[in-house]
Design a protein around this motif. Structure first.
Motif, mmCIF file in Angstrom:
data_model
loop_
_atom_site.group_PDB
_atom_site.id
_atom_site.type_symbol
_atom_site.label_atom_id
_atom_site.label_comp_id
_atom_site.label_asym_id
_atom_site.label_seq_id
_atom_site.Cartn_x
_atom_site.Cartn_y
_atom_site.Cartn_z
ATOM 1 N N LYS A 107 -13.535 -7.833 62.410
ATOM 2 C CA LYS A 107 -13.191 -8.625 61.227
ATOM 3 C C LYS A 107 -13.743 -7.982 59.967
ATOM 4 O O LYS A 107 -13.087 -7.971 58.926
ATOM 5 N N ARG A 108 -14.948 -7.443 60.051
ATOM 6 C CA ARG A 108 -15.555 -6.787 58.903
ATOM 7 C C ARG A 108 -14.717 -5.579 58.467
ATOM 8 O O ARG A 108 -14.499 -5.362 57.278
ATOM 9 N N TYR A 109 -14.224 -4.805 59.437
ATOM 10 C CA TYR A 109 -13.367 -3.657 59.123
ATOM 11 C C TYR A 109 -12.080 -4.122 58.436
ATOM 12 O O TYR A 109 -11.653 -3.528 57.434
ATOM 13 N N LEU A 110 -11.462 -5.177 58.941
ATOM 14 C CA LEU A 110 -10.222 -5.689 58.359
ATOM 15 C C LEU A 110 -10.444 -6.247 56.957
ATOM 16 O O LEU A 110 -9.623 -6.037 56.058
ATOM 17 N N ARG A 111 -11.558 -6.954 56.762
ATOM 18 C CA ARG A 111 -11.873 -7.470 55.421
ATOM 19 C C ARG A 111 -12.044 -6.331 54.431
ATOM 20 O O ARG A 111 -11.559 -6.382 53.303
ATOM 21 N N ALA A 112 -12.738 -5.275 54.850
ATOM 22 C CA ALA A 112 -12.956 -4.120 53.973
ATOM 23 C C ALA A 112 -11.630 -3.416 53.671
ATOM 24 O O ALA A 112 -11.398 -2.981 52.542
ATOM 25 N N SER A 113 -10.755 -3.330 54.660
ATOM 26 C CA SER A 113 -9.456 -2.680 54.460
ATOM 27 C C SER A 113 -8.573 -3.471 53.507
ATOM 28 O O SER A 113 -7.778 -2.903 52.760
ATOM 29 N N ALA A 114 -8.687 -4.791 53.528
ATOM 30 C CA ALA A 114 -7.849 -5.647 52.696
ATOM 31 C C ALA A 114 -8.415 -5.854 51.297
ATOM 32 O O ALA A 114 -7.744 -6.420 50.442
ATOM 33 N N HIS A 115 -9.618 -5.381 51.058
ATOM 34 C CA HIS A 115 -10.293 -5.641 49.784
ATOM 35 C C HIS A 115 -9.459 -5.248 48.564
ATOM 36 O O HIS A 115 -9.338 -6.010 47.607
ATOM 37 N N SER A 116 -8.866 -4.081 48.584
ATOM 38 C CA SER A 116 -8.138 -3.590 47.412
ATOM 39 C C SER A 116 -6.676 -4.044 47.364
ATOM 40 O O SER A 116 -5.961 -3.725 46.419
ATOM 41 N N MET A 117 -6.229 -4.786 48.363
ATOM 42 C CA MET A 117 -4.834 -5.248 48.404
ATOM 43 C C MET A 117 -4.600 -6.422 47.459
ATOM 44 O O MET A 117 -5.498 -7.214 47.219
ATOM 45 N N ASN A 118 -3.389 -6.513 46.953
ATOM 46 C CA ASN A 118 -2.955 -7.675 46.194
ATOM 47 C C ASN A 118 -2.217 -8.619 47.136
ATOM 48 O O ASN A 118 -1.617 -8.162 48.106
ATOM 49 N N PRO A 119 -2.237 -9.923 46.869
ATOM 50 C CA PRO A 119 -1.515 -10.866 47.736
ATOM 51 C C PRO A 119 -0.030 -10.531 47.805
ATOM 52 O O PRO A 119 0.601 -10.229 46.796
ATOM 53 N N LEU A 120 0.517 -10.581 49.021
ATOM 54 C CA LEU A 120 1.911 -10.244 49.256
ATOM 55 C C LEU A 120 2.791 -11.487 49.304
ATOM 56 O O LEU A 120 3.944 -11.453 48.917
ATOM 57 N N PHE A 121 2.236 -12.598 49.763
ATOM 58 C CA PHE A 121 2.955 -13.871 49.852
ATOM 59 C C PHE A 121 2.196 -14.933 49.078
ATOM 60 O O PHE A 121 0.999 -14.816 48.861
ATOM 61 N N SER A 122 2.913 -15.999 48.716
ATOM 62 C CA SER A 122 2.302 -17.134 48.029
ATOM 63 C C SER A 122 2.775 -18.428 48.658
ATOM 64 O O SER A 122 3.876 -18.499 49.194
ATOM 65 N N VAL A 123 1.926 -19.446 48.568
ATOM 66 C CA VAL A 123 2.300 -20.799 48.974
ATOM 67 C C VAL A 123 2.356 -21.606 47.692
ATOM 68 O O VAL A 123 1.373 -21.694 46.972
ATOM 69 N N ASN A 142 -0.279 -25.031 41.907
ATOM 70 C CA ASN A 142 0.654 -26.158 41.979
ATOM 71 C C ASN A 142 1.008 -26.549 43.414
ATOM 72 O O ASN A 142 1.822 -27.434 43.637
ATOM 73 N N SER A 143 0.400 -25.923 44.388
ATOM 74 C CA SER A 143 0.669 -26.222 45.786
ATOM 75 C C SER A 143 -0.018 -27.528 46.204
ATOM 76 O O SER A 143 -1.100 -27.848 45.734
ATOM 77 N N ASP A 144 0.632 -28.266 47.102
ATOM 78 C CA ASP A 144 0.086 -29.528 47.590
ATOM 79 C C ASP A 144 -0.788 -29.354 48.824
ATOM 80 O O ASP A 144 -1.324 -30.334 49.334
ATOM 81 N N VAL A 145 -0.921 -28.129 49.334
ATOM 82 C CA VAL A 145 -1.695 -27.889 50.548
ATOM 83 C C VAL A 145 -3.026 -27.217 50.218
ATOM 84 O O VAL A 145 -3.149 -26.524 49.211
ATOM 85 N N THR A 146 -3.996 -27.423 51.097
ATOM 86 C CA THR A 146 -5.312 -26.810 50.933
ATOM 87 C C THR A 146 -5.388 -25.522 51.742
ATOM 88 O O THR A 146 -4.527 -25.248 52.579
ATOM 89 N N VAL A 147 -6.428 -24.765 51.514
ATOM 90 C CA VAL A 147 -6.652 -23.522 52.242
ATOM 91 C C VAL A 147 -6.772 -23.809 53.740
ATOM 92 O O VAL A 147 -6.199 -23.092 54.567
ATOM 93 N N ASP A 148 -7.496 -24.864 54.097
ATOM 94 C CA ASP A 148 -7.673 -25.201 55.507
ATOM 95 C C ASP A 148 -6.361 -25.601 56.170
ATOM 96 O O ASP A 148 -6.125 -25.267 57.335
ATOM 97 N N GLU A 149 -5.498 -26.288 55.451
ATOM 98 C CA GLU A 149 -4.190 -26.674 55.997
ATOM 99 C C GLU A 149 -3.316 -25.445 56.239
ATOM 100 O O GLU A 149 -2.629 -25.364 57.261
ATOM 101 N N HIS A 152 -8.653 -19.223 46.975
ATOM 102 C CA HIS A 152 -7.292 -19.603 47.340
ATOM 103 C C HIS A 152 -6.527 -18.449 47.979
ATOM 104 O O HIS A 152 -5.304 -18.444 47.981
ATOM 105 N N THR A 153 -7.253 -17.473 48.525
ATOM 106 C CA THR A 153 -6.625 -16.298 49.128
ATOM 107 C C THR A 153 -7.054 -16.173 50.583
ATOM 108 O O THR A 153 -8.217 -16.329 50.905
#
Length: 104
Positions: free
Chosen positions: A9-25, A55-62, A81-82
């Protein structure tokens, strides 16, 4: 699907650090169609970020619960929120992150 350990998980978090969000809710919330699009994108990328708009009606946990209970996608990390998502690609030619994760 691989069960992720702490170092993986630590490796994946580090790899995703510089990425921008690809999808939105957003206002539409969580739908099966949105999840199918997410799964299709996972086939080519394996790792990316999803942003939950104000403006989303859902939470991060949902969102996390919806994704993990209805697909094989794993939520690696949540920051505000990411969400950082990972899933192993079925096609071996797209398995960049999953090969590195298995070596850890």
């Amino acid at each position: 699907m691989i069960e992720l350990r702490g170092k993986q998980k630590r490796y994946l978090r580090a790899s995703a650090h510089s990425m921008n969000p690809l999808f939105s809710v957003g206002k539409q919330g969580l739908t099966e169609n949105w999840l199918e699009q997410l799964g299709s994108a996972m086939e080519k990328r394996e790792l990316f970020k999803v942003n939950i708009l104000n403006n989303s009606d859902v939470t991060v946990d949902e969102v996390k619960e919806f994704i993990e209970s209805n697909s094989s996608i794993k939520v690696v990390q949540t920051i505000g929120h990411t969400l950082v998502l990972f899933d192993q690609a079925r096609d071996p030619k797209y398995r960049n992150y999953s090969i590195a994760v298995q070596k850890i």
